[in-house]
Write a protein that holds these residues in place. Sequence first.
Motif, PDB file in Angstrom:
ATOM      1  N   ILE A   3       0.815  -1.213   0.000  1.00 29.76           N
ATOM      2  CA  ILE A   3       0.000   0.000   0.000  1.00 29.76           C
ATOM      3  C   ILE A   3       0.848   1.262   0.000  1.00 29.76           C
ATOM      4  O   ILE A   3       0.328   2.362  -0.243  1.00 29.76           O
ATOM      5  CB  ILE A   3      -0.971   0.020   1.189  1.00 29.76           C
ATOM      6  CG1 ILE A   3      -0.222  -0.016   2.527  1.00 29.76           C
ATOM      7  CG2 ILE A   3      -1.964  -1.147   1.092  1.00 29.76           C
ATOM      8  CD1 ILE A   3      -1.108   0.211   3.737  1.00 29.76           C
ATOM      9  N   VAL A 200      -1.975   7.860   3.183  1.00 27.59           N
ATOM     10  CA  VAL A 200      -2.501   6.495   3.245  1.00 27.59           C
ATOM     11  C   VAL A 200      -3.051   6.276   4.649  1.00 27.59           C
ATOM     12  O   VAL A 200      -2.375   6.582   5.638  1.00 27.59           O
ATOM     13  CB  VAL A 200      -1.411   5.444   2.937  1.00 27.59           C
ATOM     14  CG1 VAL A 200      -1.948   4.031   3.134  1.00 27.59           C
ATOM     15  CG2 VAL A 200      -0.883   5.621   1.517  1.00 27.59           C
ATOM     16  N   THR A 210      -6.054   4.594   0.063  1.00 26.29           N
ATOM     17  CA  THR A 210      -4.824   5.032  -0.597  1.00 26.29           C
ATOM     18  C   THR A 210      -5.063   6.100  -1.654  1.00 26.29           C
ATOM     19  O   THR A 210      -4.098   6.651  -2.182  1.00 26.29           O
ATOM     20  CB  THR A 210      -4.122   3.834  -1.260  1.00 26.29           C
ATOM     21  OG1 THR A 210      -5.022   3.237  -2.215  1.00 26.29           O
ATOM     22  CG2 THR A 210      -3.726   2.787  -0.228  1.00 26.29           C
TER      23      THR A 210
END
Length: 227
Positions: A3, A200, A210
């Motif tokens: 991520i 994030v 995200t």
Amino acid sequence: MEIAPNIHWLETSSNVYLIIDAPHVVLVDTGTPRQQDKIFTKLRQLSHQPTDLTHILITHADIDHVGSLAALYNTSGAQIMAGAASAQLISQGKSPQHMPMLVQWIIDTFMKYGAVPQEKISVFKDGETLPFLGGLQVLATPGHTLDHFSFFSPTAGVLFAGDAIDTRNGRINLTRPAITADKTAARHSAIRLLELSPAVIATGHGSPSTNHTSDQIMQLFNTLRQE
């Protein structure tokens, strides 16, 4: 799934995150009991062995966030880090009080998890900085549970929100009021986190956020400020 650079999301019963930050390999939360094999498999996919795990950070002592902690610790020997109230609960294999009365009774009576001795847990405090991701800030964020902490890396722009914030239907939200110990504290904690403007948001439940915009963060921030 990665991520952010060197930060990997592993979806179990609740979300756990692996941070690869040499020489550290850090896990944030552990899921429900019996998730250790899934976590170790992910570690191997990232070219690490179970014994390479150096630290386990705990947001709060709910069974779905610490259920596999004892098994992970027993295999890896990783340093466990948690808030003082969480450490006390973990040493008893107990979840914090925050559910509706009947559900909480069922959890307290039938859903204990593997305990870890309190002396094996390193206790952090609000305002400390941990040596990961260029300096990972420790933030007390009570509300969902009274022992709750979150972690923020200004360098990476990543917030590990635990259950202080979740995502539902693609939107950033507070965790549901029905499973919140202190709704006023939860609102203040969320405001504190949103003020950081994280790029994030690694939530405990729902997909990590995200691709949110600053406008979306400000919309929730302003809504919470007005309540």
